[in-house]
Design a protein around this motif. Sequence first.
Motif, PDB file in Angstrom:
ATOM      1  N   TRP A  46       0.853  -1.182   0.000  1.00  0.00           N
ATOM      2  CA  TRP A  46       0.000   0.000   0.000  1.00  0.00           C
ATOM      3  C   TRP A  46       0.897   1.242   0.000  1.00  0.00           C
ATOM      4  O   TRP A  46       1.998   1.222   0.568  1.00  0.00           O
ATOM      5  N   ASN A  47       0.422   2.309  -0.599  1.00  0.00           N
ATOM      6  CA  ASN A  47       1.227   3.525  -0.718  1.00  0.00           C
ATOM      7  C   ASN A  47       1.356   4.213   0.644  1.00  0.00           C
ATOM      8  O   ASN A  47       0.378   4.749   1.166  1.00  0.00           O
ATOM      9  N   PRO A  48       2.555   4.230   1.245  1.00  0.00           N
ATOM     10  CA  PRO A  48       2.719   4.858   2.568  1.00  0.00           C
ATOM     11  C   PRO A  48       2.625   6.379   2.515  1.00  0.00           C
ATOM     12  O   PRO A  48       2.556   7.028   3.569  1.00  0.00           O
ATOM     13  N   ASN A  49       2.615   6.957   1.292  1.00  0.00           N
ATOM     14  CA  ASN A  49       2.471   8.405   1.163  1.00  0.00           C
ATOM     15  C   ASN A  49       1.023   8.866   1.254  1.00  0.00           C
ATOM     16  O   ASN A  49       0.769  10.072   1.288  1.00  0.00           O
ATOM     17  N   ASN A  50       0.069   7.924   1.271  1.00  0.00           N
ATOM     18  CA  ASN A  50      -1.323   8.308   1.452  1.00  0.00           C
ATOM     19  C   ASN A  50      -1.500   8.972   2.815  1.00  0.00           C
ATOM     20  O   ASN A  50      -0.861   8.587   3.798  1.00  0.00           O
ATOM     21  N   GLN A 103      10.925   7.058  -4.105  1.00  0.00           N
ATOM     22  CA  GLN A 103      11.356   7.861  -5.247  1.00  0.00           C
ATOM     23  C   GLN A 103      10.280   8.859  -5.658  1.00  0.00           C
ATOM     24  O   GLN A 103      10.576   9.994  -6.014  1.00  0.00           O
ATOM     25  N   GLN A 104       9.019   8.431  -5.579  1.00  0.00           N
ATOM     26  CA  GLN A 104       7.929   9.356  -5.874  1.00  0.00           C
ATOM     27  C   GLN A 104       7.914  10.510  -4.892  1.00  0.00           C
ATOM     28  O   GLN A 104       7.696  11.665  -5.252  1.00  0.00           O
ATOM     29  N   SER A 105       8.148  10.200  -3.617  1.00  0.00           N
ATOM     30  CA  SER A 105       8.126  11.224  -2.579  1.00  0.00           C
ATOM     31  C   SER A 105       9.230  12.243  -2.787  1.00  0.00           C
ATOM     32  O   SER A 105       9.056  13.440  -2.557  1.00  0.00           O
ATOM     33  N   ARG A 106      10.391  11.781  -3.240  1.00  0.00           N
ATOM     34  CA  ARG A 106      11.510  12.691  -3.472  1.00  0.00           C
ATOM     35  C   ARG A 106      11.221  13.646  -4.630  1.00  0.00           C
ATOM     36  O   ARG A 106      11.695  14.779  -4.647  1.00  0.00           O
ATOM     37  N   ARG A 107      10.452  13.154  -5.621  1.00  0.00           N
ATOM     38  CA  ARG A 107      10.172  13.980  -6.791  1.00  0.00           C
ATOM     39  C   ARG A 107       9.121  15.041  -6.519  1.00  0.00           C
ATOM     40  O   ARG A 107       8.995  16.001  -7.270  1.00  0.00           O
ATOM     41  N   ARG A 108       8.362  14.862  -5.443  1.00  0.00           N
ATOM     42  CA  ARG A 108       7.300  15.818  -5.164  1.00  0.00           C
ATOM     43  C   ARG A 108       7.808  16.918  -4.244  1.00  0.00           C
ATOM     44  O   ARG A 108       8.511  16.666  -3.271  1.00  0.00           O
ATOM     45  N   SER A 109       7.419  18.116  -4.520  1.00  0.00           N
ATOM     46  CA  SER A 109       7.795  19.240  -3.659  1.00  0.00           C
ATOM     47  C   SER A 109       6.791  19.457  -2.549  1.00  0.00           C
ATOM     48  O   SER A 109       7.110  20.066  -1.529  1.00  0.00           O
ATOM     49  N   LEU A 110       5.543  18.962  -2.732  1.00  0.00           N
ATOM     50  CA  LEU A 110       4.497  19.104  -1.723  1.00  0.00           C
ATOM     51  C   LEU A 110       4.073  17.732  -1.250  1.00  0.00           C
ATOM     52  O   LEU A 110       4.110  16.769  -2.019  1.00  0.00           O
ATOM     53  N   PRO A 111       3.627  17.616   0.029  1.00  0.00           N
ATOM     54  CA  PRO A 111       3.164  16.317   0.529  1.00  0.00           C
ATOM     55  C   PRO A 111       1.966  15.833  -0.266  1.00  0.00           C
ATOM     56  O   PRO A 111       1.138  16.619  -0.714  1.00  0.00           O
ATOM     57  N   TYR A 112       1.888  14.515  -0.432  1.00  0.00           N
ATOM     58  CA  TYR A 112       0.779  13.926  -1.171  1.00  0.00           C
ATOM     59  C   TYR A 112      -0.496  13.990  -0.350  1.00  0.00           C
ATOM     60  O   TYR A 112      -0.497  13.718   0.840  1.00  0.00           O
ATOM     61  N   SER A 113      -1.591  14.350  -0.987  1.00  0.00           N
ATOM     62  CA  SER A 113      -2.904  14.309  -0.354  1.00  0.00           C
ATOM     63  C   SER A 113      -3.896  13.749  -1.355  1.00  0.00           C
ATOM     64  O   SER A 113      -4.077  14.307  -2.431  1.00  0.00           O
ATOM     65  N   PRO A 114      -4.543  12.635  -1.024  1.00  0.00           N
ATOM     66  CA  PRO A 114      -5.504  12.049  -1.975  1.00  0.00           C
ATOM     67  C   PRO A 114      -6.734  12.895  -2.158  1.00  0.00           C
ATOM     68  O   PRO A 114      -7.551  12.624  -3.013  1.00  0.00           O
ATOM     69  N   TYR A 115      -6.885  13.979  -1.366  1.00  0.00           N
ATOM     70  CA  TYR A 115      -8.084  14.795  -1.423  1.00  0.00           C
ATOM     71  C   TYR A 115      -7.865  16.094  -2.196  1.00  0.00           C
ATOM     72  O   TYR A 115      -8.759  16.905  -2.339  1.00  0.00           O
TER      73      TYR A 115
END
Length: 536
Positions: free
Chosen positions: A56-60, A211-223
């Motif tokens: 599961w995606n831990p960045n959720n 790697q996805q987390s490193r490429r993003r400048s903002l925290p991931y939010s599914p909403y």
Amino acid sequence: MGKLLALSVCFCFLVLGASSISFRQQPEENACQFQRLNAQRPDNRIESEGGYIETWNPNNQEFECAGVALSRLVLRRNALRRPFYSNAPQEIFIQQGRGYFGLIFPGCPSTYEEPAQQGRRHQSQRPPRRFQGQDQSQQQQDSHQKVHRFDEGDLIAVPTGVAFWMYNDHDTDVVAVSLTDTNNNDNQLDQFPRRFNLAGNHEQEFLRYQQQSRRRSLPYSPYSPQTQPKQEDREFSPRGQHGRRERAGQEQENEGGNIFSGFTPEFLAQAFQVDDRQILQNLRGENESDEQGAIVTVRGGLRILSPDRKRRQQYERPDEEEEYDEDEYEYDEEERQQDRRRGRGSRGSGNGIEETICTASFKKNIGRNRSPDIYNPQAGSLKTANELNLLILRWLGLSAEYGNLYRNALFVPHYNTNAHSIIYALRGRAHVQVVDSNGDRVFDEELQEGHVLVVPQNFAVAGKSQSENFEYVAFKTDSRPSIANLAGENSFIDNLPEEVVANSYGLPREQARQLKNNNPFKFFVPPSEQSLRAVA
């Protein structure tokens, strides 16, 4: 003198502050601010020769709030999950199957030894070990740390940095669900799950998300509409070995070596006292095929040294929890309070796990075949594992419960006062509702088999089974979680004075009495007709 007194007082405050540090780190600001919760499915699969691993995606946002990561392991017949260790403690629930597992504790002795006489009863037929420069008479038999049996319904506790392996010796596939507590203070790296592989040359379970987390400048939010993933990205995507995947003419490389891969052959040759080039290449994962991966198939089966069943039955307890002795590990309430002041899982309490870690119990069966802690023959059952019946969880700061809810039965609205709850649906389906601090329903959907729902601390949750049986395991982020029921016997409402109930809800005394007393059940409520019959 006054300055000295002031310094002493400041020092006392520093000591008290340090001793009251929580066992879990705090999530990032706004990580637990939800407009709605979502039931999560695994969105990545890593295939191997002997099975596969789903993650599961831990960045959720839900997982970031709880500070956990989830994965699911499937082992086929004769499949071996190669050894690895993690940067945070784990709880592993065996959803299906049986087999062997091992935990390698640094500094603990090898207590399993092959007999010197080949004619004696033992399961391993491998030739004895021989050191360089020794003749046949100086050969040594194999020895290793204890090998454990696991069965369906077992909960296995794996401390941080302890090497772990697992093997399936039966025809039925092993399905194991693993929770990694990345917010645990034992993890002093960043809040990302890491698997340190000790063999092979394959992709790490969570490397893709890192790697996805490193490429993003903002925290991931599914909403957030700006960060909402495309439909094709949300769909389940099986992936091959070494993380290679073709997309838009480009090949993504997520290769991951094992710990020994990074050391030069010269270092390894001297460290292991071997000069065979093939040994060193295999140790570094250089001779790997693309099909092997993290799970390899053992040709002819793995021969494991362990006591036979008749010998085990002579010293095992009937419930096969021979390693745990309640009387030996009993400690009083004062010691518990001291531990909580130091921080849950503190290793400064003395006379605890430090002195018995090599012989401690690491598993407890909480499945449906065991005697439950809560049972209603018309509604369901509940079995828990916490620091009181599996002491290692006191060190990890984790716990778990297994629930089985019958058709149309309800578990009452309740909340966890000191823990997040990560509910994994094992079998069946249930209608679940979750309510936040504003009184808003942030989840009001059906929870289906294989889905995960994170219920944050103090959020109220209730569920009603929509199938013959709804079975689930709930991982808790505290070793001794406290549950507060909002309805039923001995609940919040039941323990309020009648006058307080009447005036708080604007009810006449008679209706307040009904609200307090009409439900005689503590946690599981049978279907309504049976409930009315029981009240009458």
